[in-house]
Design a protein around this motif. Structure first.
Motif, PDB file in Angstrom:
ATOM      1  N   TYR A   1       0.830  -1.203   0.000  1.00  0.00           N
ATOM      2  CA  TYR A   1       0.000   0.000   0.000  1.00  0.00           C
ATOM      3  C   TYR A   1       0.872   1.262   0.000  1.00  0.00           C
ATOM      4  O   TYR A   1       0.545   2.244  -0.651  1.00  0.00           O
TER       5      TYR A   1
ATOM      6  N   ARG B   1     -11.620  -2.092  -8.043  1.00  0.00           N
ATOM      7  CA  ARG B   1     -11.810  -3.429  -8.600  1.00  0.00           C
ATOM      8  C   ARG B   1     -10.905  -3.697  -9.785  1.00  0.00           C
ATOM      9  O   ARG B   1     -10.254  -4.734  -9.871  1.00  0.00           O
TER      10      ARG B   1
ATOM     11  N   SER C   1      -7.278  -3.931  -8.738  1.00  0.00           N
ATOM     12  CA  SER C   1      -7.025  -5.166  -8.009  1.00  0.00           C
ATOM     13  C   SER C   1      -6.779  -6.322  -8.971  1.00  0.00           C
ATOM     14  O   SER C   1      -5.856  -7.112  -8.802  1.00  0.00           O
ATOM     15  N   THR C   2      -7.602  -6.412 -10.011  1.00  0.00           N
ATOM     16  CA  THR C   2      -7.446  -7.485 -10.992  1.00  0.00           C
ATOM     17  C   THR C   2      -6.172  -7.292 -11.797  1.00  0.00           C
ATOM     18  O   THR C   2      -5.438  -8.227 -12.052  1.00  0.00           O
TER      19      THR C   2
ATOM     20  N   THR D   1      -3.178  -7.842  -9.393  1.00  0.00           N
ATOM     21  CA  THR D   1      -3.312  -8.958  -8.458  1.00  0.00           C
ATOM     22  C   THR D   1      -2.941  -8.501  -7.047  1.00  0.00           C
ATOM     23  O   THR D   1      -2.038  -9.027  -6.406  1.00  0.00           O
ATOM     24  N   VAL D   2      -3.645  -7.483  -6.610  1.00  0.00           N
ATOM     25  CA  VAL D   2      -3.421  -6.959  -5.269  1.00  0.00           C
ATOM     26  C   VAL D   2      -4.766  -6.949  -4.543  1.00  0.00           C
ATOM     27  O   VAL D   2      -5.804  -6.686  -5.146  1.00  0.00           O
ATOM     28  N   ASN D   3      -4.741  -7.254  -3.283  1.00  0.00           N
ATOM     29  CA  ASN D   3      -5.923  -7.266  -2.438  1.00  0.00           C
ATOM     30  C   ASN D   3      -6.695  -5.943  -2.557  1.00  0.00           C
ATOM     31  O   ASN D   3      -6.110  -4.885  -2.372  1.00  0.00           O
ATOM     32  N   PRO D   4      -7.997  -6.006  -2.876  1.00  0.00           N
ATOM     33  CA  PRO D   4      -8.756  -4.755  -3.032  1.00  0.00           C
ATOM     34  C   PRO D   4      -8.747  -3.885  -1.769  1.00  0.00           C
ATOM     35  O   PRO D   4      -8.779  -2.657  -1.875  1.00  0.00           O
ATOM     36  N   ASN D   5      -8.693  -4.528  -0.611  1.00  0.00           N
ATOM     37  CA  ASN D   5      -8.671  -3.755   0.638  1.00  0.00           C
ATOM     38  C   ASN D   5      -7.393  -2.923   0.759  1.00  0.00           C
ATOM     39  O   ASN D   5      -7.387  -1.840   1.341  1.00  0.00           O
ATOM     40  N   THR D   6      -6.296  -3.478   0.211  1.00  0.00           N
ATOM     41  CA  THR D   6      -5.020  -2.749   0.226  1.00  0.00           C
ATOM     42  C   THR D   6      -5.110  -1.508  -0.648  1.00  0.00           C
ATOM     43  O   THR D   6      -4.635  -0.433  -0.279  1.00  0.00           O
TER      44      THR D   6
END
Lengths: 300, 129
Positions: free
Chosen positions: B13, B39, B42-43, B46-51
């Protein structure tokens, strides 16, 4: 979303889960780490409603999960070794899952066929370990769960598939607000995947935190002091997890705010001062050391 | 659009926050330009959407971006302010570098010469507007 309060589960004399409390937010991807036999799988099975806890409460969306059919229909538990019926193919298993999980979506199942290029007619017992794992994820996601519990999910997958499955999980979390709990030994995977982590040891949780906070909170410091006395006076000022001397340079693992810690060290005007963030693997090892589980220099 | 170094010790982050700041300061992202959605980013990465959400929140808190309910995140129009923060950072690293140079035996005269040369080169390359 998921609340555990003082959960205890014993198998005969052994307390596999010994007083665990945790709180997991909706849409979070939660990593469960721990030494071997720490009780990760037992904990997951309790959250899945497979085991009943001896004491304490487990609540998902405010309700107890044990023997709660409605809630269990929205929860998927993927075991570390996926189980399929003997002689069954993916088509057979899909029929079974469709009959058990009310949220099952054929549309989703067909959609995912483009990701998992597996032959749905082929017998699952003739597939490789990694392919069976893919089949388990495929079937699990087609059930449109709200809670996804995965025990060692990345085990046995090739790098392309790992990336694919990670992407799928991120989409589940972002678009459908699925709450995901993942247990793993592979700290590198967890590091990229999760936003929160808990470290377990002997049935208890040693640390649980936002992953970024955890990393921002622990530092690796290399320092060469002008005078050995300086090291002693520092011990009272900062919280030291680990100390290691390598010649005139000392390595510290320190907990605390980066600026505070750095200024404490800087007070003594050392010859050398290097502050580095830690990797999750290092945090794991040093936290475990604090819990009395450390690497012994063994030569056999 | 973004490249992240997953092997870096720096939190993802934090890397994201720095990347976006950099792109804003250098004008790659223009004021009021829309940032990719959580979204899609994130795709893509390839990173966590929350991050990603967290990075966007941090950027918003520091005033680099603003968000509109249901529309997404956009670059703030007041980029003057971030530039100041950047200057502080550069000042710090310059001081550190000068100290290192002096330890390794570079004289003041040599450094001054280097400075003049570098400035001359920049002035030649960047046309004034």
């Amino acid at each position: 979303m998921i609340e555990l309060n003082q959960v205890i589960k014993a198998f005969e004399q052994e307390k596999a889960v010994n007083g665990i409390s945790m709180h997991i937010h909706k849409g979070s991807i939660y990593g469960l780490l721990g030494s071997n036999g720490a009780g990760k799988t037992s904990l997951l099975k309790i959250i899945a409603g497979i085991y009943r806890q001896d004491s304490g409460t487990v609540r998902i969306k405010g309700a107890e999960i044990y023997e709660n059919l409605e809630l269990k229909g929205r929860t998927i538990f993927m075991a570390d070794a996926p189980y399929f019926f003997p002689q069954s193919s993916i088509t057979h298993m899909a029929q079974f899952y469709r009959s058990v999980y009310p949220q099952w979506s054929d549309e989703r199942f067909n959609q995912l066929a483009s990701v998992f290029k597996l032959d749905v007619k082929r017998k699952l017992h003739r597939m490789s370990k990694g392919m069976r794992r893919q089949a388990a994820v495929w079937l699990g996601l087609s059930c449109m769960p709200e809670v996804l519990l995965m025990d060692e999910p990345i085990d046995g997958l090739d790098p392309v598939m790992r990336q694919q499955i990670k992407n799928l999980l991120f989409q589940e979390a972002a678009e459908r607000q699925v709450t995901i709990i993942i247990s793993s030994h592979n700290l590198r995977e967890i590091e990229d995947l999760c936003d929160h982590v808990a470290i377990m040891h002997k049935g208890q949780i040693i640390v649980q935190k936002d992953l970024d906070d955890l990393k921002a909170d622990t530092h690796k410091i290399q320092v060469a002091f002008r005078h050995p006395n300086h090291a002693d006076s520092l011990k009272e000022q900062v919280h030291i997890l680990h100390e290691e001397k390598r010649g005139s340079v000392t390595l510290y693992i320190v907990k605390g705010h980066r600026e505070d810690v750095t200024s404490q060290f800087r007070l003594h005007d050392p010859y050398l001062l290097d502050v580095l963030p830690l990797t999750l693997e290092e945090i794991f090892i040093y936290e475990m050391e604090g819990a009395g589980y450390d690497i012994q220099p063994i030569i056999l | 659009m973004f490249e992240l170094d997953v092997r870096s010790r720096k939190a993802i982050y934090e890397q994201l926050v720095d990347k976006v700041k950099e792109m804003i300061v250098y004008g790659i992202l223009k004021p009021d330009e829309q940032l990719p959605s959580v979204r899609s980013l994130s795709t893509q990465l390839t990173v966590n959407p929350n991050t990603i959400q967290k990075a966007y929140r941090e950027l918003e808190r520091e005033g680099y971006i603003y968000s509109l309910q249901g529309k997404g995140s956009f670059v703030s129009s007041s980029v003057e302010h971030p530039k100041e923060a950047m200057k502080d950072e550069i000042r710090d690293s310059l001081v550190k570098l000068i100290a290192e140079a002096s330890f390794s035996g570079l004289t003041k005269a040599e450094m001054t010469l280097l400075f003049e040369e570098a400035m001359a080169r920049i002035e030649k390359e960047v046309p004034h507007d």
